[in-house]
Scaffold this motif. Structure first.
Motif, PDB file in Angstrom:
ATOM      1  N   THR A  90       0.813  -1.112   0.011  1.00 38.97           N
ATOM      2  CA  THR A  90      -0.164  -0.151   0.018  1.00 38.97           C
ATOM      3  C   THR A  90       0.691   1.179   0.063  1.00 38.97           C
ATOM      4  N   ASP A  91       0.510   2.053  -1.111  1.00 38.92           N
ATOM      5  CA  ASP A  91       1.087   3.493  -1.013  1.00 38.92           C
ATOM      6  C   ASP A  91       0.718   4.470   0.054  1.00 38.92           C
ATOM      7  N   THR A  92       1.513   4.716   1.121  1.00 40.35           N
ATOM      8  CA  THR A  92       0.953   5.639   1.974  1.00 40.35           C
ATOM      9  C   THR A  92       1.209   6.920   1.811  1.00 40.35           C
ATOM     10  N   ASP A  93       2.539   7.311   1.132  1.00 39.03           N
ATOM     11  CA  ASP A  93       2.964   8.572   1.076  1.00 39.03           C
ATOM     12  C   ASP A  93       3.229   9.059  -0.350  1.00 39.03           C
TER      13      ASP A  93
END
Length: 115
Positions: free
Chosen positions: A78-81
């Protein structure tokens, strides 16, 4: 000296494969971004020098599989930033700059699907 550099590069590629195979996708992606011989660090500015031509043929032969592993890891994290999106763009740019390499078609398709 040159052989030691090539061996270190191959060792780094192998460790990324091992991390990915063990399910440590995020760690594998961190290591991909740290590779000094490929311009894939999402925090670094883009540059146009073709460092790929300076790599040994042995390392060059491993790059398509390394990119496939990186894209697989990107699909499972998951790409959080936004850093993973930036890494995905770096991979796509790198691939676009090396279209003349005749790499496997499924690599190009995987990049196209991931964008």
């Amino acid at each position: 000296m040159e052989q030691q550099i090539v061996l270190r590069q191959l060792e780094a590629i192998l460790s990324i494969h091992k991390l990915a195979n063990m399910g440590n996708q995020l760690d594998a992606l961190r290591e991909v971004a740290k590779l000094p011989f490929l311009p894939l660090d999402p925090r670094a500015p883009d540059f146009s020098t073709d460092i790929f031509n300076n790599l040994s043929p042995h390392v060059q032969a491993c790059v398509p599989d390394l990119l496939k592993v990186a894209l697989h890891c990107l699909d499972n994290v998951t790409d959080t930033d936004g850093s993973l999106r930036a890494l995905r763009a770096k991979i796509a740019n790198f691939l676009a700059n090396n279209l003349n390499r005749n790499w496997p078609r499924d690599l190009y398709e995987k990049v196209a699907r991931s964008m």
